[in-house]
Design an enzyme around this catalytic site. Structure first.
Site, PDB file in Angstrom:
ATOM      1  N   LYS A  43      39.920 -34.747 -20.768  1.00 41.63           N
ATOM      2  CA  LYS A  43      38.899 -35.228 -21.708  1.00 41.63           C
ATOM      3  C   LYS A  43      38.215 -34.004 -22.297  1.00 41.63           C
ATOM      4  O   LYS A  43      37.626 -33.203 -21.583  1.00 41.63           O
ATOM      5  CB  LYS A  43      37.889 -36.112 -20.993  1.00 41.63           C
ATOM      6  CG  LYS A  43      36.798 -36.602 -21.924  1.00 41.63           C
ATOM      7  CD  LYS A  43      35.882 -37.598 -21.259  1.00 41.63           C
ATOM      8  CE  LYS A  43      34.819 -38.069 -22.223  1.00 41.63           C
ATOM      9  NZ  LYS A  43      33.928 -39.040 -21.597  1.00 41.63           N
ATOM     10  N   LYS A  70      42.111 -37.684 -23.961  1.00 44.12           N
ATOM     11  CA  LYS A  70      41.066 -38.169 -24.855  1.00 44.12           C
ATOM     12  C   LYS A  70      40.381 -37.000 -25.538  1.00 44.12           C
ATOM     13  O   LYS A  70      40.028 -36.058 -24.857  1.00 44.12           O
ATOM     14  CB  LYS A  70      40.046 -38.945 -24.017  1.00 44.12           C
ATOM     15  CG  LYS A  70      38.879 -39.463 -24.792  1.00 44.12           C
ATOM     16  CD  LYS A  70      37.939 -40.129 -23.844  1.00 44.12           C
ATOM     17  CE  LYS A  70      36.796 -40.673 -24.652  1.00 44.12           C
ATOM     18  NZ  LYS A  70      35.814 -41.284 -23.811  1.00 44.12           N
TER      19      LYS A  70
END
Ligand code: PBG
Length: 325
Positions: free
Chosen positions: A196, A249
């Site tokens: 992330k 992400k």
């Protein structure tokens, strides 16, 4: 002119193009993120995400019912808490009577067949707006794990099928796995936000939840957009710690990361097509600068082609409506 190989022969008609198509999207690929607010009969559009709403529990149940009819079976529910319910320790996150956990129980009771995913991170409940516990401007790692453990357990008790630790603290997957297993929740899955990145593309999501950090940024825990090899370290750790899925992400600016994890791991790879990626397409389509539908399809296809088996996307419902219609 003699030319044996003419790739255009495989593009000469729709029938042949369909035959040689390498990547196919399906409604089954998607997890649909949904935003929950307290109250009844509430449906409020997120200003920076046209077509995406924050629903109270009653209307969220209706929305899930509509999506199930379209073939969407997996949902990731995010709560939006008022400032008055937030504190330094994200206490509300493991209060069994809190509206988020109540709604999760209601969803599983009404639709036991859905795959219900939750977010494990402090930010929606934190008065600091950070994913971890803040002390003297520092984000404390191991102290945060204890809070995440309580949050994870509360969500598992409420019926969550898949927990999504999105906080990027070190060791959180293993810590959560241990807490779950000790309490008998060996069947609850973990979809780790493995890679992330500290990204500008989360802006509209933070508007939706009013969850932007009150000070500083998230760069001491979320990854540096410049780094690819480091994602492999995160992937190795999450795998050893018992993750069931590895997630990347955002998705679009990180298609290479999806591909690298796909090539190095045997676990299913998920990608989160985040709020800012949705907003970009919606905003330009509204101005008539892009064909929104085609841009959506091309984008989703690129994420799958890069190697994602699972796509979390705010486009999930629109996609499902399009292919049904
Ligand atoms: C926070 C969290 C974020 C998103 C999912 N979980 C935002 C952040 O890290 O600031 C972003 C999702 C999106 O932008 O669609 N734990």
């Amino acid at each position: 002119m003699m030319q044996y190989s003419r790739p255009r022969r495989n593009r000469k008609s729709a029938a042949i193009r369909d035959m040689v198509e390498e990547t196919r999207l399906s409604t089954k690929d998607f997890i649909f993120p949904l935003f929950l607010i307290e109250g009844t009969n509430q449906k409020v559009e997120v200003a920076s995400m046209p077509g995406i709403y924050r629903y109270s529990e009653d209307l969220l149940l209706k929305e899930i019912e509509d999506c199930l009819k379209l073939g969407i079976k997996a949902f990731d529910v995010f709560p939006a808490y008022p400032e008055s319910k937030k504190d330094k320790y994200a206490t509300e996150s493991h209060n069994p009577d809190t509206f988020y956990l109540k709604a999760l129980r209601a969803i599983k009771q009404r639709f036991p067949e859905v795959a219900l995913m939750t977010d494990v991170a402090m930010d929606p409940y934190s008065s600091d707006g950070h994913d971890g516990l803040v002390q003297d401007g520092q984000i404390l790692n191991d102290e945060t794990l204890e809070i995440l453990g309580k949050m994870a357990l509360a969500q598992a008790r409420a019926g969550a099928d898949i927990l999504g630790p999105s906080d990027m603290m070190d060791g959180r997957v293993g810590y959560i796995r241990e807490v779950l297993d000790q309490e008998g929740f060996t069947n609850v899955s973990i979809m780790s936000y493995t890679a992330k990145y500290a990204s500008a593309f989360y802006g509209p999501f933070r508007d939706a939840l009013d969850s932007a950090p009150k000070h500083g940024d998230k760069k001491t825990y979320q990854m540096d957009p410049a780094n690819q090899r480091e994602a492999l370290i995160e992937a190795e750790l999450d795998t050893m710690e018992g993750a069931d899925f590895l997630m990347v992400k955002p998705a679009l600016a990180y298609l290479d990361i999806i591909k690298v994890l796909r090539d190095h791991s045997h676990l299913p790879i998920a990608a989160y097509n985040v709020s800012g990626e949705y907003a970009m397409i919606k905003a330009s389509a509204q101005r008539g600068w892009l064909d929104g539908e085609r841009a959506m399809l091309e984008t989703l296809l690129s994420i799958k082609r890069a190697g994602a088996n699972v796509i979390l996307s705010y486009f999930a419902k629109e996609y499902a409506q399009l292919v049904k219609g």
